[in-house]
Motif scaffolding. Structure first.
Motif, PDB file in Angstrom:
ATOM      1  N   THR A 135     -48.741  22.249 -77.947  1.00  0.00           N
ATOM      2  CA  THR A 135     -48.308  22.018 -79.330  1.00  0.00           C
ATOM      3  C   THR A 135     -47.337  20.840 -79.378  1.00  0.00           C
ATOM      4  OG1 THR A 135     -48.579  24.354 -79.902  1.00  0.00           O
ATOM      5  CG2 THR A 135     -47.114  23.045 -81.306  1.00  0.00           C
ATOM      6  N   ARG A 136     -47.475  19.997 -80.376  1.00  0.00           N
ATOM      7  CA  ARG A 136     -46.628  18.814 -80.480  1.00  0.00           C
ATOM      8  C   ARG A 136     -45.578  18.928 -81.596  1.00  0.00           C
ATOM      9  NH1 ARG A 136     -47.878  18.755 -76.274  1.00  0.00           N
ATOM     10  NH2 ARG A 136     -49.329  17.408 -75.141  1.00  0.00           N
ATOM     11  N   ALA A 137     -45.755  19.874 -82.485  1.00  0.00           N
ATOM     12  CA  ALA A 137     -44.781  20.047 -83.570  1.00  0.00           C
ATOM     13  C   ALA A 137     -44.677  21.524 -83.912  1.00  0.00           C
ATOM     14  CB  ALA A 137     -45.177  19.240 -84.802  1.00  0.00           C
ATOM     15  N   TYR A 138     -43.498  21.935 -84.339  1.00  0.00           N
ATOM     16  CA  TYR A 138     -43.269  23.357 -84.614  1.00  0.00           C
ATOM     17  C   TYR A 138     -42.210  23.473 -85.707  1.00  0.00           C
ATOM     18  CZ  TYR A 138     -42.540  28.339 -83.651  1.00  0.00           C
ATOM     19  OH  TYR A 138     -42.468  29.709 -83.746  1.00  0.00           O
ATOM     20  N   GLU A 139     -42.400  24.439 -86.599  1.00  0.00           N
ATOM     21  CA  GLU A 139     -41.425  24.687 -87.663  1.00  0.00           C
ATOM     22  C   GLU A 139     -41.300  26.182 -87.894  1.00  0.00           C
ATOM     23  OE1 GLU A 139     -40.832  23.848 -92.462  1.00  0.00           O
ATOM     24  OE2 GLU A 139     -41.900  22.360 -91.219  1.00  0.00           O
ATOM     25  N   THR A 140     -40.088  26.656 -88.086  1.00  0.00           N
ATOM     26  CA  THR A 140     -39.872  28.085 -88.307  1.00  0.00           C
ATOM     27  C   THR A 140     -38.538  28.317 -89.001  1.00  0.00           C
ATOM     28  OG1 THR A 140     -39.825  30.246 -87.224  1.00  0.00           O
ATOM     29  CG2 THR A 140     -38.704  28.448 -86.091  1.00  0.00           C
ATOM     30  N   GLU A 141     -38.421  29.460 -89.638  1.00  0.00           N
ATOM     31  CA  GLU A 141     -37.151  29.892 -90.213  1.00  0.00           C
ATOM     32  C   GLU A 141     -36.511  30.886 -89.258  1.00  0.00           C
ATOM     33  OE1 GLU A 141     -37.559  31.461 -94.122  1.00  0.00           O
ATOM     34  OE2 GLU A 141     -38.224  29.559 -95.004  1.00  0.00           O
ATOM     35  N   PRO A 177     -19.794  32.293 -84.618  1.00  0.00           N
ATOM     36  CA  PRO A 177     -18.746  33.004 -83.862  1.00  0.00           C
ATOM     37  C   PRO A 177     -17.865  33.895 -84.736  1.00  0.00           C
ATOM     38  CG  PRO A 177     -18.921  30.745 -83.085  1.00  0.00           C
ATOM     39  CD  PRO A 177     -19.820  30.853 -84.279  1.00  0.00           C
ATOM     40  N   ASP A 178     -17.704  33.550 -86.021  1.00  0.00           N
ATOM     41  CA  ASP A 178     -16.874  34.382 -86.910  1.00  0.00           C
ATOM     42  C   ASP A 178     -17.644  35.549 -87.500  1.00  0.00           C
ATOM     43  OD1 ASP A 178     -18.543  33.146 -88.701  1.00  0.00           O
ATOM     44  OD2 ASP A 178     -16.977  32.106 -89.810  1.00  0.00           O
ATOM     45  N   GLY A 179     -18.934  35.694 -87.097  1.00  0.00           N
ATOM     46  CA  GLY A 179     -19.734  36.825 -87.553  1.00  0.00           C
ATOM     47  C   GLY A 179     -20.613  36.535 -88.754  1.00  0.00           C
ATOM     48  N   GLU A 180     -20.454  35.382 -89.390  1.00  0.00           N
ATOM     49  CA  GLU A 180     -21.249  35.066 -90.572  1.00  0.00           C
ATOM     50  C   GLU A 180     -22.692  34.764 -90.173  1.00  0.00           C
ATOM     51  OE1 GLU A 180     -21.385  31.935 -94.352  1.00  0.00           O
ATOM     52  OE2 GLU A 180     -20.085  31.549 -92.621  1.00  0.00           O
ATOM     53  N   VAL A 181     -23.626  35.337 -90.918  1.00  0.00           N
ATOM     54  CA  VAL A 181     -25.047  35.116 -90.672  1.00  0.00           C
ATOM     55  C   VAL A 181     -25.538  34.017 -91.611  1.00  0.00           C
ATOM     56  CG1 VAL A 181     -27.353  36.137 -90.703  1.00  0.00           C
ATOM     57  CG2 VAL A 181     -25.393  37.499 -89.944  1.00  0.00           C
ATOM     58  N   ARG A 182     -26.202  33.014 -91.052  1.00  0.00           N
ATOM     59  CA  ARG A 182     -26.732  31.903 -91.846  1.00  0.00           C
ATOM     60  C   ARG A 182     -28.231  31.775 -91.603  1.00  0.00           C
ATOM     61  NH1 ARG A 182     -23.114  30.176 -95.507  1.00  0.00           N
ATOM     62  NH2 ARG A 182     -24.185  28.154 -95.578  1.00  0.00           N
ATOM     63  N   TRP A 183     -28.960  31.442 -92.666  1.00  0.00           N
ATOM     64  CA  TRP A 183     -30.389  31.194 -92.558  1.00  0.00           C
ATOM     65  C   TRP A 183     -30.625  29.700 -92.340  1.00  0.00           C
ATOM     66  CZ3 TRP A 183     -34.806  33.893 -92.158  1.00  0.00           C
ATOM     67  CH2 TRP A 183     -34.777  35.280 -92.428  1.00  0.00           C
ATOM     68  N   CYS A 184     -31.552  29.365 -91.459  1.00  0.00           N
ATOM     69  CA  CYS A 184     -31.878  27.968 -91.175  1.00  0.00           C
ATOM     70  C   CYS A 184     -33.387  27.798 -91.084  1.00  0.00           C
ATOM     71  CB  CYS A 184     -31.253  27.498 -89.856  1.00  0.00           C
ATOM     72  SG  CYS A 184     -29.458  27.591 -89.803  1.00  0.00           S
ATOM     73  N   VAL A 185     -33.828  26.558 -91.302  1.00  0.00           N
ATOM     74  CA  VAL A 185     -35.205  26.196 -91.003  1.00  0.00           C
ATOM     75  C   VAL A 185     -35.139  25.074 -89.976  1.00  0.00           C
ATOM     76  CG1 VAL A 185     -35.325  24.580 -92.943  1.00  0.00           C
ATOM     77  CG2 VAL A 185     -37.428  25.437 -91.922  1.00  0.00           C
ATOM     78  N   GLY A 186     -35.905  25.234 -88.906  1.00  0.00           N
ATOM     79  CA  GLY A 186     -35.893  24.252 -87.834  1.00  0.00           C
ATOM     80  C   GLY A 186     -37.249  23.577 -87.685  1.00  0.00           C
ATOM     81  N   THR A 187     -37.230  22.259 -87.529  1.00  0.00           N
ATOM     82  CA  THR A 187     -38.439  21.486 -87.297  1.00  0.00           C
ATOM     83  C   THR A 187     -38.265  20.719 -85.999  1.00  0.00           C
ATOM     84  OG1 THR A 187     -38.764  21.229 -89.673  1.00  0.00           O
ATOM     85  CG2 THR A 187     -39.988  19.748 -88.241  1.00  0.00           C
ATOM     86  N   ALA A 188     -39.253  20.797 -85.124  1.00  0.00           N
ATOM     87  CA  ALA A 188     -39.156  20.144 -83.819  1.00  0.00           C
ATOM     88  C   ALA A 188     -40.440  19.389 -83.517  1.00  0.00           C
ATOM     89  CB  ALA A 188     -38.888  21.173 -82.723  1.00  0.00           C
ATOM     90  N   ALA A 189     -40.314  18.269 -82.791  1.00  0.00           N
ATOM     91  CA  ALA A 189     -41.465  17.467 -82.378  1.00  0.00           C
ATOM     92  C   ALA A 189     -41.281  17.072 -80.918  1.00  0.00           C
ATOM     93  CB  ALA A 189     -41.609  16.234 -83.261  1.00  0.00           C
TER      94      ALA A 189
END
Length: 496
Positions: A233-239, A245-257
């Motif tokens: 695979t040459r490219a990938y994307e996911t949430e 560290p302070d315990g806060e949960v954050r949502w992200c979307v990551g794209t990689a090539a």
């Protein structure tokens, strides 16, 4: 070889000599300019670009030395070549004086044509080469200046682009990273550290530390991405989620090539991370709002249906008026709740809306503090107040100008007590049976709010006391459809 002609100034007060110089120098192919005196020579110089000046030393009024001195004083002619022609034997002192005046050479008389031509030719070529060199140098300077301006412009655009990128990353909550697949080295930019809530000084970027910041339920996605890159695979994307560290949960979307080498093997993986927490929260709020709107719409329609079905009247007109009044009361409280985004309603605003058609001549007095009502409580009290106002306008204190109405309320221990006291109206008798309005009021206050409603039919006017909880979640948050089914059932029993 063709070349641009240069101007040669011939200065002598004797026409015969000037003619001789022209004949000797004609074969050089240059422009020969004639001046018969020093003053005429100065006029020519001011108008024409001269390469070489051939001047006779002995001239009346302004001799060669004086002319040379005046020429050299002008900035334009400080480097112009001057050749002196002398018909007399000059001493070394005279030669030195000539050189000091700016002469570059002496030609004795009689003039040897070949010698004179050779000297003039040398200085003409020198002048031409000098001008060519100056032109080339100017062109070079222009090109250097243009190239420098181009580089400066390119650098400025690059700097501006980088600033825009940095601003976009900061404003868009973005970060970029780079992973050397061979050595395992990581590179994070400032945005990446900011998203993960760590600092470059205290956080070492490596697979173990990065995995420790991932939400436990999303770690498998990282392993899946690595496996897919290894399998081609040459490219990938996911949430995914991270836990700072302070315990806060954050949502992200990551794209990689992936970057591959000549053999098709992965050598580097680069990507961008975007913090989408606010978008996720907005989606959750939107979904919740959609469910809430659906729930409220069903409740409002069910309650309106109950009002239409259970209202009783002897005539069609009376029936229509009764239904319209109750529906309008429901609409008014709905408007108040909408303005507060369904967070609740002020009791005073609720009363003001209901008494607006009857507040004439100071018949109605209000007394009580600001009290915030839950949405369901506000809806129920709005209908209850509507029934009280309607009955009072038909049969009680508000049916005559002499009548008076006092509405007072207080809140203690999370419980609201509202007193409705009429006086000065028609003589009141205890009714033999309760009307629909009274029965529905009792049913809604007692069943839906868990409160109490007491009626005292005094001769001088009705005294009604309503008590309802302020914090108890009764009908405010039932499952969709349950609240109004119960309300309808209570109203059905009340109307029986």
């Amino acid at each position: 070889m063709d070349h641009e002609k240069v101007n040669i100034l011939l200065v002598d007060d004797q026409p015969a000599k000037l003619l001789a110089y022209e004949v000797i120098l004609k074969d050089l192919g240059e422009n020969l300019v004639i001046a018969s005196s020093g003053r005429e020579a100065l006029e020519v110089l001011l108008k024409t670009e001269i390469a070489v000046i051939l001047v006779d030393v002995c001239m009346p009024e302004l001799d060669g030395f004086e002319l040379a001195a005046m020429i050299r004083e002008h900035p334009r002619f400080q480097k112009t070549a001057m050749i002196f022609i002398s018909a007399i034997q000059v001493s070394d002192i005279d030669r030195l004086r000539g050189y000091e005046m700016g002469a570059v050479d002496y030609v004795p008389v009689p003039v040897v044509p070949e010698v004179l031509r050779a000297k003039i030719k040398v200085f003409s070529e020198l002048y031409r080469k000098t001008r060519e060199l100056e032109r080339l140098n100017q062109e070079l300077e222009d090109r250097v200046r243009a190239r420098t301006a181009e580089l400066e412009n390119s650098t400025a655009k690059l700097r501006e682009s980088e600033q825009r990128r940095s601003m976009a990353i900061a404003a868009g909550k973005m970060g970029s990273w780079d992973w050397d697949w061979i050595t395992g080295d990581w590179m994070w930019d400032e945005g990446q550290y900011r998203i993960f809530g760590v600092s470059p000084e205290s956080f070492e970027v490596n697979p173990a530390n990065v995995q420790a910041l991932l939400h436990p339920d999303d770690v498998d996605q990282l392993r899946k991405a690595i496996a897919e890159f290894n399998s081609g695979t040459r490219a990938y994307e996911t949430e995914f989620r991270i836990v700072r560290p302070d315990g806060e949960v954050r949502w992200c979307v990551g794209t990689a090539a992936a970057t591959i080498d000549a053999n098709g093997r992965v050598v580097r993986v680069s990507g961008v991370t975007v913090d989408i927490t606010e978008r996720k929260r907005a989606e959750e709020r939107q979904n919740l709002l959609a469910r809430e709107v659906d729930h409220r719409a069903k409740n409002a329609l069910a309650l309106a249906q109950s009002i239409v079905r259970l209202t009783r009247a002897d005539e069609v007109k009376a029936y229509v008026n009764a239904v319209e009044g109750r529906i309008n009361a429901l609409a008014r409280v709905h408007t108040i709740l909408s303005l507060s985004s369904w967070q609740g309603a002020e009791l005073s605003k609720l009363i003001d809306e209901e008494l607006a058609p009857y507040s004439l001549g100071g018949q109605i007095r209000l007394a009580g503090p600001e009290v915030q009502l839950l949405p369901a409580t506000a809806q129920t009290l709005a209908l209850a107040l509507h029934e009280l106002f309607t009955n009072s306008a038909k049969y009680g204190a508000l049916s005559t100008r002499s009548g008076r109405l006092m509405i007072a309320w207080q809140a203690e221990n999370d419980r609201l007590t509202l007193t409705w006291e009429e006086s000065g109206g028609p003589l009141v008798r205890t009714p033999k049976s309760r009307g629909f309005g009274t029965r529905s009021l009792l049913a809604s206050v007692e069943s839906q709010l868990g409160g109490q409603a007491q009626f005292d039919w005094r001769a001088e006017g009705l005294l009604c006391r309503l008590e309802v909880p302020l914090t108890r979640k009764t009908a405010a948050s039932p499952a969709p459809g349950k609240f109004d089914a119960a309300a309808a059932a209570e109203l059905q029993r009340a109307s029986g």
